[in-house]
Design an enzyme around this catalytic site. Structure first.
Site, PDB file in Angstrom:
ATOM      1  N   TYR A  25       8.979 -11.849 -12.772  1.00 53.34           N
ATOM      2  CA  TYR A  25      10.258 -12.436 -13.187  1.00 53.34           C
ATOM      3  C   TYR A  25      10.191 -12.774 -14.672  1.00 53.34           C
ATOM      4  O   TYR A  25      10.566 -13.838 -15.114  1.00 53.34           O
ATOM      5  CB  TYR A  25      10.544 -13.681 -12.334  1.00 53.34           C
ATOM      6  CG  TYR A  25      11.992 -14.116 -12.343  1.00 53.34           C
ATOM      7  CD1 TYR A  25      12.971 -13.362 -11.681  1.00 53.34           C
ATOM      8  CD2 TYR A  25      12.387 -15.271 -13.011  1.00 53.34           C
ATOM      9  CE1 TYR A  25      14.290 -13.759 -11.689  1.00 53.34           C
ATOM     10  CE2 TYR A  25      13.718 -15.680 -13.014  1.00 53.34           C
ATOM     11  CZ  TYR A  25      14.659 -14.914 -12.350  1.00 53.34           C
ATOM     12  OH  TYR A  25      15.979 -15.307 -12.352  1.00 53.34           O
ATOM     13  N   SER A  27      10.527 -10.798 -18.745  1.00 55.61           N
ATOM     14  CA  SER A  27      11.593 -10.236 -19.567  1.00 55.61           C
ATOM     15  C   SER A  27      12.470  -9.267 -18.765  1.00 55.61           C
ATOM     16  O   SER A  27      13.678  -9.448 -18.626  1.00 55.61           O
ATOM     17  CB  SER A  27      10.974  -9.539 -20.780  1.00 55.61           C
ATOM     18  OG  SER A  27      11.964  -8.931 -21.567  1.00 55.61           O
ATOM     19  N   ASP A  83       2.023  -4.342 -17.761  1.00 55.30           N
ATOM     20  CA  ASP A  83       1.436  -3.026 -17.484  1.00 55.30           C
ATOM     21  C   ASP A  83      -0.056  -3.099 -17.154  1.00 55.30           C
ATOM     22  O   ASP A  83      -0.531  -2.419 -16.257  1.00 55.30           O
ATOM     23  CB  ASP A  83       1.652  -2.111 -18.703  1.00 55.30           C
ATOM     24  CG  ASP A  83       3.121  -1.799 -18.912  1.00 55.30           C
ATOM     25  OD1 ASP A  83       3.758  -1.308 -17.972  1.00 55.30           O
ATOM     26  OD2 ASP A  83       3.633  -2.074 -20.018  1.00 55.30           O
ATOM     27  N   GLU A  84      -0.765  -3.955 -17.900  1.00 58.44           N
ATOM     28  CA  GLU A  84      -2.218  -4.008 -17.751  1.00 58.44           C
ATOM     29  C   GLU A  84      -2.657  -4.685 -16.453  1.00 58.44           C
ATOM     30  O   GLU A  84      -3.824  -4.633 -16.098  1.00 58.44           O
ATOM     31  CB  GLU A  84      -2.850  -4.680 -18.982  1.00 58.44           C
ATOM     32  CG  GLU A  84      -2.584  -6.159 -19.147  1.00 58.44           C
ATOM     33  CD  GLU A  84      -1.195  -6.515 -19.687  1.00 58.44           C
ATOM     34  OE1 GLU A  84      -0.370  -5.605 -19.912  1.00 58.44           O
ATOM     35  OE2 GLU A  84      -0.949  -7.723 -19.862  1.00 58.44           O
ATOM     36  N   GLN A  86      -0.735  -4.219 -13.469  1.00 58.67           N
ATOM     37  CA  GLN A  86      -0.055  -3.573 -12.340  1.00 58.67           C
ATOM     38  C   GLN A  86      -1.011  -2.918 -11.347  1.00 58.67           C
ATOM     39  O   GLN A  86      -0.825  -3.049 -10.134  1.00 58.67           O
ATOM     40  CB  GLN A  86       0.944  -2.536 -12.860  1.00 58.67           C
ATOM     41  CG  GLN A  86       2.135  -3.161 -13.564  1.00 58.67           C
ATOM     42  CD  GLN A  86       3.151  -2.143 -14.039  1.00 58.67           C
ATOM     43  OE1 GLN A  86       3.043  -0.953 -13.721  1.00 58.67           O
ATOM     44  NE2 GLN A  86       4.141  -2.590 -14.794  1.00 58.67           N
ATOM     45  N   HIS A 108       8.432   1.517 -16.828  1.00 57.76           N
ATOM     46  CA  HIS A 108       7.632   2.173 -17.869  1.00 57.76           C
ATOM     47  C   HIS A 108       6.587   3.008 -17.141  1.00 57.76           C
ATOM     48  O   HIS A 108       6.056   2.572 -16.121  1.00 57.76           O
ATOM     49  CB  HIS A 108       6.993   1.110 -18.766  1.00 57.76           C
ATOM     50  CG  HIS A 108       6.094   1.649 -19.849  1.00 57.76           C
ATOM     51  ND1 HIS A 108       6.380   2.788 -20.571  1.00 57.76           N
ATOM     52  CD2 HIS A 108       4.908   1.184 -20.337  1.00 57.76           C
ATOM     53  CE1 HIS A 108       5.408   3.004 -21.460  1.00 57.76           C
ATOM     54  NE2 HIS A 108       4.510   2.041 -21.333  1.00 57.76           N
ATOM     55  N   GLY A 134      14.398  -6.994 -22.095  1.00 58.91           N
ATOM     56  CA  GLY A 134      14.961  -7.514 -20.851  1.00 58.91           C
ATOM     57  C   GLY A 134      16.124  -8.471 -21.072  1.00 58.91           C
ATOM     58  O   GLY A 134      17.105  -8.442 -20.329  1.00 58.91           O
ATOM     59  N   GLU A 195       7.473   2.027 -30.034  1.00 63.24           N
ATOM     60  CA  GLU A 195       7.146   0.613 -30.299  1.00 63.24           C
ATOM     61  C   GLU A 195       6.022   0.474 -31.325  1.00 63.24           C
ATOM     62  O   GLU A 195       5.997  -0.486 -32.091  1.00 63.24           O
ATOM     63  CB  GLU A 195       6.857  -0.152 -28.992  1.00 63.24           C
ATOM     64  CG  GLU A 195       5.671   0.318 -28.202  1.00 63.24           C
ATOM     65  CD  GLU A 195       5.748  -0.023 -26.710  1.00 63.24           C
ATOM     66  OE1 GLU A 195       6.852  -0.270 -26.200  1.00 63.24           O
ATOM     67  OE2 GLU A 195       4.690  -0.013 -26.049  1.00 63.24           O
TER      68      GLU A 195
HETATM   69  P1  NAD Z   1       6.578  -9.916 -18.733  1.00 60.74           P
HETATM   70  O1  NAD Z   1       5.220 -10.193 -19.239  1.00 60.74           O
HETATM   71  O2  NAD Z   1       7.745 -10.459 -19.479  1.00 60.74           O
HETATM   72  O3  NAD Z   1       6.716 -10.467 -17.232  1.00 60.74           O
HETATM   73  C1  NAD Z   1       5.754 -10.215 -16.249  1.00 60.74           C
HETATM   74  C2  NAD Z   1       6.021 -11.027 -15.004  1.00 60.74           C
HETATM   75  O4  NAD Z   1       4.974 -10.782 -14.064  1.00 60.74           O
HETATM   76  C3  NAD Z   1       6.060 -12.535 -15.199  1.00 60.74           C
HETATM   77  O5  NAD Z   1       7.055 -13.075 -14.353  1.00 60.74           O
HETATM   78  C4  NAD Z   1       4.694 -12.987 -14.697  1.00 60.74           C
HETATM   79  O6  NAD Z   1       4.699 -14.303 -14.234  1.00 60.74           O
HETATM   80  C5  NAD Z   1       4.461 -12.011 -13.556  1.00 60.74           C
HETATM   81  N1  NAD Z   1       3.053 -11.790 -13.227  1.00 60.74           N
HETATM   82  C6  NAD Z   1       2.016 -11.613 -14.083  1.00 60.74           C
HETATM   83  N2  NAD Z   1       0.876 -11.409 -13.397  1.00 60.74           N
HETATM   84  C7  NAD Z   1       1.204 -11.455 -12.088  1.00 60.74           C
HETATM   85  C8  NAD Z   1       0.467 -11.333 -10.882  1.00 60.74           C
HETATM   86  N3  NAD Z   1      -0.853 -11.107 -10.907  1.00 60.74           N
HETATM   87  N4  NAD Z   1       1.132 -11.428  -9.706  1.00 60.74           N
HETATM   88  C9  NAD Z   1       2.461 -11.651  -9.677  1.00 60.74           C
HETATM   89  N5  NAD Z   1       3.223 -11.800 -10.783  1.00 60.74           N
HETATM   90  C10 NAD Z   1       2.589 -11.708 -11.973  1.00 60.74           C
HETATM   91  O7  NAD Z   1       6.695  -8.332 -18.532  1.00 60.74           O
HETATM   92  P2  NAD Z   1       7.837  -7.361 -19.085  1.00 60.74           P
HETATM   93  O8  NAD Z   1       7.774  -7.308 -20.574  1.00 60.74           O
HETATM   94  O9  NAD Z   1       9.110  -7.673 -18.416  1.00 60.74           O
HETATM   95  O10 NAD Z   1       7.293  -5.946 -18.577  1.00 60.74           O
HETATM   96  C11 NAD Z   1       7.437  -5.524 -17.234  1.00 60.74           C
HETATM   97  C12 NAD Z   1       7.504  -4.007 -17.207  1.00 60.74           C
HETATM   98  O11 NAD Z   1       8.697  -3.575 -17.859  1.00 60.74           O
HETATM   99  C13 NAD Z   1       6.370  -3.298 -17.944  1.00 60.74           C
HETATM  100  O12 NAD Z   1       6.090  -2.105 -17.246  1.00 60.74           O
HETATM  101  C14 NAD Z   1       6.961  -2.982 -19.291  1.00 60.74           C
HETATM  102  O13 NAD Z   1       6.353  -1.898 -19.959  1.00 60.74           O
HETATM  103  C15 NAD Z   1       8.371  -2.640 -18.877  1.00 60.74           C
HETATM  104  N6  NAD Z   1       9.372  -2.750 -19.948  1.00 60.74           N
HETATM  105  C16 NAD Z   1       9.493  -3.938 -20.612  1.00 60.74           C
HETATM  106  C17 NAD Z   1      10.464  -4.075 -21.574  1.00 60.74           C
HETATM  107  C18 NAD Z   1      10.706  -5.428 -22.213  1.00 60.74           C
HETATM  108  O14 NAD Z   1      11.783  -5.622 -22.738  1.00 60.74           O
HETATM  109  N7  NAD Z   1       9.815  -6.394 -22.188  1.00 60.74           N
HETATM  110  C19 NAD Z   1      11.303  -2.983 -21.899  1.00 60.74           C
HETATM  111  C20 NAD Z   1      11.183  -1.789 -21.169  1.00 60.74           C
HETATM  112  C21 NAD Z   1      10.199  -1.700 -20.197  1.00 60.74           C
HETATM  113 MG    MG Z   2      10.441   0.676 -25.187  1.00 61.84          MG
HETATM  114 MG    MG Z   3       7.181  -0.283 -24.074  1.00 65.78          MG
END
Ligand code: NAD
Ligand code: MG
Ligand code: MG
Ligand code: MG
Ligand code: MG
Ligand code: MG
Length: 331
Positions: A25, A27, A83-84, A86, A108, A134, A195
């Site tokens: 939950y 970005s 990502d790291e 998942q 991603h 997000g 990026e």
């Molecule tokens: P983020 O770091 O903002 O959020 C990650 C979430 O995962 C948080 O709610 C965190 O509490 C939760 N989390 C972390 N470890 C956990 C665990 N072990 N168990 C359960 N929950 C856990 O991540 P993000 O930037 O939203 O990225 C998520 C995916 O979206 C990635 O694959 C990223 O590449 C992709 N993405 C992100 C963006 C962006 O705007 N940030 C844009 C495009 C794609």
């Molecule tokens: Mg991007």
């Molecule tokens: Mg990216």
């Protein structure tokens, strides 16, 4: 011409009887979960027990449970964890619930493309990758607009993976902005390149170099901040709305002459050669390996550089200047 899809190419009904689990939950997670929920779909959020996001998601009117419980209940599982992390979470808390016919989704392609997650062949695997942060995925949806997305299908076990992906994209508002057909390979490599070389790495170093050049020449840091940082958004907004042409129409002819004559002295052949090298290191897995290794050893470099960046004069001057602009929210 690349294949693009819009609202009329997607049918929300495809997801009407399905439960969608949003894992994470952050970005992207908060935006996908709230947008899908507002689109009338059945959404649950999967989090760690004790996560500070748990209450936030509940306050937004969402059902929250652990990652395993959500994986078990859901028909479509969207992984929006860092990502790291998942692969480990997938192997320990999700994999066993991905029974034949379910769908696994990503925003991603990193973990699929670099072989960190290998799903069984009897499930659908697709990607809906918003081409924006997000918080913009949520904000634009609320405004009736949407962030454009990429769609890719890695595995189509049910024959419906594409339609499910398109319905998902519609549910988060992506089809309003347009959805581009791509592959996991293309999305992963272009996203990382964008990026690193342009959007984040390229832009911040360009701003920093400009700021430092002015400050070292004795100009006020505040002037340097306005010229090299604050104004960037105003210029980029014009490009975003109408391309270079609209931006150049809006700026003075003096600015346009300088733009056209000098830009090529800043982004030189050497810079382009380095960009190509950066792309090759993404393509051959060097970057992915370095990033995964950095995480294995507790992120010493990531943290050291982040600290140094925070302490840069430009961040301090910027914070003061922004505090005088109440319409900019504090972050
Ligand atoms: P983020 O770091 O903002 O959020 C990650 C979430 O995962 C948080 O709610 C965190 O509490 C939760 N989390 C972390 N470890 C956990 C665990 N072990 N168990 C359960 N929950 C856990 O991540 P993000 O930037 O939203 O990225 C998520 C995916 O979206 C990635 O694959 C990223 O590449 C992709 N993405 C992100 C963006 C962006 O705007 N940030 C844009 C495009 C794609
Ligand atoms: Mg991007
Ligand atoms: Mg990216
Ligand atoms: Mg982040
Ligand atoms: Mg100016
Ligand atoms: Mg002009």
């Amino acid at each position: 011409m690349a294949k693009m899809y819009y609202d009329s190419d997607a049918n929300l009904e495809v997801l009407a009887k399905k439960t969608i689990a949003i894992m994470g939950y952050g970005s992207q997670g908060h935006a996908h979960a709230q947008n899908l929920h507002d689109s009338g779909l059945d959404v649950i959020v999967g989090l760690r027990e004790g996560s500070r996001r748990w209450k936030q998601a509940e306050e937004a009117g969402l059902k929250v449970m652990t990652v395993s419980q959500a994986a078990e209940k859901a028909d479509v599982v969207m992984i929006l964890l860092p990502d790291e992390k998942q692969a480990e979470v997938y192997d320990t808390q999700i994999k066993q619930y991905m029974t034949p016919g379910k769908a696994l989704a990503f925003a991603h392609g990193f973990n699929i493309h670099f072989g960190q997650i290998i799903p069984s062949s009897d499930i659908d695997v697709f990607m809906i990758a918003p081409k924006g942060p997000g918080h913009m995925v949520r904000r634009t949806y609320e405004e009736g607009a949407g962030v454009p997305c990429l769609i890719a299908v890695h595995q189509d076990a049910t024959g419906k993976a594409h339609d499910i992906g398109m319905a998902y994209a519609k549910g988060i508002g992506g089809t309003r902005g347009g959805v581009l057909q791509t592959t996991f390979k293309e999305e992963t490599e272009t996203d990382l390149f964008g990026e690193q070389a342009v959007l984040c790495g390229g832009v911040t170093e360009l701003m920093k170099a400009g700021f430092e050049t002015l400050v070292n020449a004795g100009y006020q840091p505040e002037s340097a901040y306005f010229e090299c940082l604050h104004e960037m958004k105003l210029i980029v907004d014009l490009i975003n709305e109408g391309g270079f042409g609209w931006m150049r129409y809006s700026i003075s002819d003096t600015a346009q002459y300088g733009d056209q004559m000098i830009g090529k002295r800043i982004i030189t052949d050497e810079t382009r050669k380095e960009m190509k090298k950066v792309l090759e290191e993404i393509q051959d897995g060097t970057f992915a390996k370095n990033w995964l290794m950095e995480n294995k050893v507790g992120r010493p470099q990531f943290n050291a550089i982040a600290r140094r960046e925070q302490e840069h004069q430009l961040e301090k001057v910027g914070a003061e200047i922004r505090s005088m602009m109440p319409w900019l929210k504090k972050h």
